[in-house]
Motif scaffolding. Structure first.
Motif, PDB file in Angstrom:
ATOM      1  N   UNK B  90      34.768  34.287  44.391  1.00 51.48           N
ATOM      2  CA  UNK B  90      33.982  33.385  43.540  1.00 51.48           C
ATOM      3  C   UNK B  90      34.141  31.934  43.975  1.00 51.48           C
ATOM      4  N   UNK B 100      40.067  31.154  43.170  1.00 47.30           N
ATOM      5  CA  UNK B 100      39.065  32.158  42.781  1.00 47.30           C
ATOM      6  C   UNK B 100      38.378  32.792  43.992  1.00 47.30           C
ATOM      7  N   UNK B 152      36.998  36.728  30.761  1.00 46.15           N
ATOM      8  CA  UNK B 152      35.688  36.675  31.426  1.00 46.15           C
ATOM      9  C   UNK B 152      35.747  37.348  32.789  1.00 46.15           C
ATOM     10  N   UNK B 153      36.924  37.380  33.385  1.00 49.59           N
ATOM     11  CA  UNK B 153      37.088  38.077  34.656  1.00 49.59           C
ATOM     12  C   UNK B 153      36.631  37.305  35.879  1.00 49.59           C
ATOM     13  N   UNK B 154      36.243  36.066  35.697  1.00 47.01           N
ATOM     14  CA  UNK B 154      35.721  35.322  36.851  1.00 47.01           C
ATOM     15  C   UNK B 154      36.840  34.950  37.827  1.00 47.01           C
ATOM     16  N   UNK B 155      38.054  34.812  37.306  1.00 45.05           N
ATOM     17  CA  UNK B 155      39.188  34.522  38.187  1.00 45.05           C
ATOM     18  C   UNK B 155      39.762  35.793  38.789  1.00 45.05           C
ATOM     19  N   UNK B 156      39.374  36.949  38.235  1.00 47.32           N
ATOM     20  CA  UNK B 156      40.102  38.184  38.510  1.00 47.32           C
ATOM     21  C   UNK B 156      40.057  38.645  39.965  1.00 47.32           C
ATOM     22  N   UNK B 157      38.899  38.668  40.630  1.00 48.93           N
ATOM     23  CA  UNK B 157      38.924  39.120  42.020  1.00 48.93           C
ATOM     24  C   UNK B 157      39.893  38.294  42.877  1.00 48.93           C
ATOM     25  N   UNK B 187      43.408  30.555  35.792  1.00 45.01           N
ATOM     26  CA  UNK B 187      42.641  31.378  34.847  1.00 45.01           C
ATOM     27  C   UNK B 187      42.337  30.527  33.632  1.00 45.01           C
TER      28      UNK B 187
END
Ligand code: FES
Ligand code: FES
Lengths: 711, 210
Positions: B90, B100, B152-157, B187
């Motif tokens: 991201x 990210x 939100x999971x935007x940091x997750x990958x 995060x």
């Protein structure tokens, strides 16, 4: 005497219980739905007067839609969005509970304006108290309809027909039919003409899905990178957009030389008034084109104001007169002025800086025009609001705009507007191709709206160690959580709008964090003045039993009495409490202060009625505390003449691993009370608790957020 | 973030030129983690000027060779996302401050926003897409799901890529070591405790524990 000049638009928590019964309507699939859901049974529920959140259009329309497909899959349609707060999972739980199906048989279609009803935007902690009950009503009605249908086909008494695990059964005759089989038989479904009256909701004691820690239903997609966010979407032939931004807010474009890009055959340029933008095959190329244009652009003017003069300016422009939104809001009880004039008054002023939401995913939109109809995929908390913005901006009629909100990378109240959607749509129109516009981090900091800054003036009179008179005036930041939770015979709360030098808007808990910071700091100051323990002083004055309960829970888990001994040696403890939107929080912290403030331990008790998903609740409460640490210690937007000076994540620090203290949470489950939202209130306690602890540790009272030792 | 200008290989583009090209400055190296790992692929301080226009390159991504054309100053992150539609990494800060965009270059975690695509040409690039799938997750991904370690999971990958790499180097970490080891990743939803729990759980599972 109690006088309310205008009412808080948010409901008191129990209000929806008094709602008139929803009306049900059943219909067989129409074409739009068929495309998305396949054939089956579609059930819509129209919200009653107090139930329905006003849609963006102001109209009170259909408030919940549920479909049962031939594959037995239950589809729930809602205009709520998922930005990490857990609405997708929670609403699936609500439908699963009432329809007696496992959660993985429920599919959510969220925020696609062509198919979902306008049941309001995602803000104000309304999904839990309003949408969950609606979805439950609709699901219970669907369940009841299926039972009656089966009963009439089987000629059995409806009371003997049961529903479990997506199967309808009549045990005395061992007959059974699955949801899927039933939905396959349109001949049967035509029997469903009469509306189903008041299907009973499942009582809390019988809950199996609600109240359980159901893991985020999209978790697997998220952890494998499979989930597509608005800024990940790719459409055939799509181009990347970039916008020519002014050097400062309030600057107007005097001149730009578009001819410069004449030879750039792969770049499309558009100018529409002050709006200048490009579309190109890559985001790099688009940015390059904009950088070239910027060299030729001449701008004039800028919004006045700097960080240094912010608070004085807000105070100076405070509006003490006027009606409605532009005027003050005052609540009071007793003889306030008389009480203040006769006694020695304690006063203090607290300031709260502008802060940014900083969602991980910046604003982003993909816009596509097909035969005059506009479709926009974007991250927003108000899909129907953005739909209206687009209709208005492009003069489009009903049915000519569709807004789809894929699950997005964070909102926190920051994505209420359709900025990126409008910009992408304008560029796509010029480029005659789908366009993706993804704001940069710098654009986010410079052009997204802030949480309002505020000046909060407090005054009180103590009489025999108790509150006698109280005044709480918030200038500019808002009225949320300004209500007086402590007993005082004479009190007044005031919100005075002012003129903001920066663009400001919603934020997690709105002004709740600001007002609770001021009130809970001030009550601490008064406790010390009265020679009382800050916890005991609060408990003595607190009027609401639920607020008392969280205070006591936090204090006991934290072992307040023991922890409060000592202090003044560089370590200290502090406590604070607050209530907002039907939920209650109390926060106790321990800090160590040297040349910085170190938060060593946070203990927080929180109560929001019946807990619908304890795991998600824990995430929300922890997330609020950590975000609150940012506003308490790190974050402030610095600006000068319309320019944000710290517009990067390097300069504007947000909480990271290193800032996160050990957290002790006490989540009180009040199954006897309606569930309230939990994504906002848990943010309000942390800042004042830290300020109070710093005072305990050092004797210094810090009255400005973020808390800074210097200055 | 260190602004190292260590030479690795001649791409024909100076770092200074690169910075100018990006215009806003503040581009960091591919340094990831507290201070743990440094990816050395920073462009050489050579005076050559690369003009506009695209260059054909080949990138080896997740074991597959992809041919593409990029403007020479395009970051690896933009090349993946704009040219190849590989969107797991991201773009959040684009300046090497949030993690990210974390992926691996020759097995080492790196910030894809801070590496030029042309400089990754001879390397093995591994992205989140090549780890588990929703049906077959890695132990760490499973542990993230078990702990609801994403909002939100935007940091997750990026988190997963950083945590997997961390676990390879530190198979039995303490809580504090996890915290320090992945401290470069941000995060905003504040799922930090859940993430640490997930890493500790995965460490246990990977060793055959409960
Ligand atoms: S986007 Fe690369 S580190 Fe933030
Ligand atoms: S889960 Fe939202 S940023 Fe980490």
């Amino acid at each position: 005497m109690s006088r309310i000049l205008f009412n808080d638009p948010l409901p008191e928590p129990e209000r929806y219980e008094l709602a008139e019964k929803p009306r049900y309507r059943f219909e067989l699939d129409r074409r739009t739905f068929l495309q998305l859901t396949g054939a089956g049974l579609l059930i819509t529920v129209t919200g009653g007067a107090a139930f329905a959140q006003r849609g963006a259009s102001g109209a009170r329309t259909i408030a919940a839609r549920i479909h049962i497909g031939e594959d037995g899959i239950v589809t729930v349609m809602t205009s709520k969005v998922e930005v990490g707060q857990g609405a997708r999972t929670e609403l699936a739980q609500a439908a699963a509970e009432e329809l007696r199906v496992p959660v993985d048989r429920v599919r959510m279609i969220m925020a696609d304006t062509d198919v979902v009803p306008d049941d309001g935007g995602t803000y104000g902690s309304l999904t839990t108290p309003r949408t969950v009950p609606l979805v439950r009503e609709a699901a219970a009605a669907a369940r009841e309809a299926l039972v009656q249908l089966a009963a009439s086909v089987w000629q059995a008494p409806a009371g003997e027909v049961i529903v479990a695990d997506a199967v309808i059964a009549h045990p005395p005759t061992s007959r059974r039919i699955t949801f899927g089989e039933l939905a396959k038989q349109p001949a049967l479904l035509r029997l469903l003409e009469a509306p189903v009256e008041g299907a009973a909701l499942t009582g809390e004691a019988a809950w199996t899905t609600l109240g359980a820690w159901v893991k985020k239903t999209t978790g697997r997609d998220i952890v494998t990178g499979a989930q597509k966010y608005p800024s990940d979407l790719v459409r055939p032939g799509m181009r990347y957009g970039a916008v020519l931004r002014p050097p400062a807010a309030g600057a107007r474009l005097k001149h730009v030389d578009l001819a410069l890009l004449k030879e750039w055959n792969d770049v499309v340029t558009v100018q529409d008034g002050d709006f200048v933008a490009c579309a190109a095959p890559t985001s790099f190329r688009a940015a390059q084109a904009i950088a070239a244009l910027q060299k030729t652009a001449v701008w004039e003017g800028a919004t006045a104001g700097t960080t240094a003069t912010l608070f004085a300016g807000l105070k100076q422009n405070a509006k003490t007169e006027g009606r409605g939104r532009s005027g003050p809001r005052v609540d009071e009880e007793g003889e306030v002025d008389a009480a203040f004039s006769a006694q020695a008054v304690t006063r203090a002023v607290y300031n709260v800086s502008y802060i940014q939401h900083v969602p991980m995913e910046p604003r982003a939109a993909v816009a596509e025009w097909v035969e005059g109809k506009l479709t926009v995929w974007t991250g927003t908390q108000r899909p129907h609001g953005v739909l209206e913005e687009l209709q208005e901006a492009f003069g489009l009629g009903a049915g000519m705009v569709r807004v789809i909100v894929p699950d997005s990378g964070g909102g926190f109240g920051g994505k209420h507007t359709g900025d990126a959607a409008l910009e992408a749509a304008r560029i796509a129109k010029a480029a005659q191709a789908p366009v993706s516009l993804r704001w940069t981090r710098e654009e986010e900091f410079q052009w997204a709206y802030c949480r309002p800054a505020g000046v909060i003036e407090m005054a009180a009179v103590l009489k025999e160690g108790a509150l006698h008179a109280w005044e709480h005036s918030n200038i500019n930041s808002g009225a949320a959580a300004i209500e007086m939770p402590y007993a005082a015979p004479h009190w007044r709360t005031r919100f005075l709008p002012s003129e903001s030098p920066l663009r400001e808007g919603s934020y997690r808990a709105l002004a709740g964090a600001a007002n609770v910071f001021a009130r809970e700091s001030f009550i601490d100051e008064l406790a010390l003045e009265a020679g009382a323990d800050p916890l005991a002083f609060r408990l003595k004055h607190v009027q609401d039993d639920r607020l008392r309960a969280v205070l006591e829970a936090a204090a006991s888990k934290f072992d307040w009495m023991a922890a409060r001994q000592g202090g003044g040696s560089g370590t200290g403890v502090g406590i604070a409490c607050g209530m907002l939107k039907g939920s209650y929080v109390a926060t106790a912290v321990r800090v160590r202060v040297d040349n910085a403030i170190h938060v060593e331990h946070v203990c927080q008790a929180f109560e929001c009625g019946a807990i619908l998903n304890p795991g998600n609740l824990r995430s929300q409460v922890e997330g609020c505390i950590i975000m609150g640490l940012g506003g308490a210690l790190l974050e402030a937007v610095e600006f000068e003449e319309g320019r944000v000076l710290n517009a990067s994540l390097k300069q504007y620090a947000v909480p990271r691993f290193e800032h996160v203290p050990p957290l002790d949470l006490v989540l009180l489950d009040r199954r006897d009370l309606p569930s309230a939202g939990a994504g906002e209130t848990p943010i309000v306690g942390i800042a004042p608790a830290i300020a109070n602890a710093v005072c305990h540790a050092t004797g210094r009272r810090l009255r400005q957020l973020p808390l800074r030792l210097e200055g | 973030m260190a602004d190292s200008t260590k030479t690795t290989r001649g791409s024909g583009l100076s770092r200074r030129g690169f910075l100018k090209g990006i215009s806003a400055g503040g581009v960091a190296t591919g340094l990831v983690g507290g201070a743990a790992v440094q990816h050395g692929k920073v462009v050489e301080a050579a005076p050559a000027v690369v003009g506009p226009g695209d260059t054909a390159i080949k990138l080896k991504i997740n074991g597959e060779v992809k041919s593409l054309t990029v403007e020479p100053r395009t970051t690896l992150l933009d090349a993946l996302r704009n040219r190849l539609d590989i969107t797991g990494a991201k773009k959040v800060c684009d300046r090497g401050t949030c993690g990210a965009c974390t992926l691996w270059i020759d097995g080492q975690p790196a910030y894809a926003c801070s590496v030029l695509a042309i400089d990754a040409e001879d390397s093995e690039i591994t992205t989140i897409e090549s780890l588990g799938t929703p049906e077959r997750m890695t132990a760490l991904q499973q542990a993230f799901v078990n702990n609801d370690a994403q909002q939100c999971g935007f940091c997750t990958p990026g988190m997963i890529m950083a945590c997997e790499a961390f676990l390879k180097e530190n198979p039995s970490p303490t809580r504090d070591q996890v915290r320090d080891g992945i401290s470069g990743n941000l995060c905003r939803c504040g799922t930090y405790h859940g993430i640490i729990d997930a890493v500790l759980e995965a460490a246990k599972t990977m060793k055959g524990g409960a």
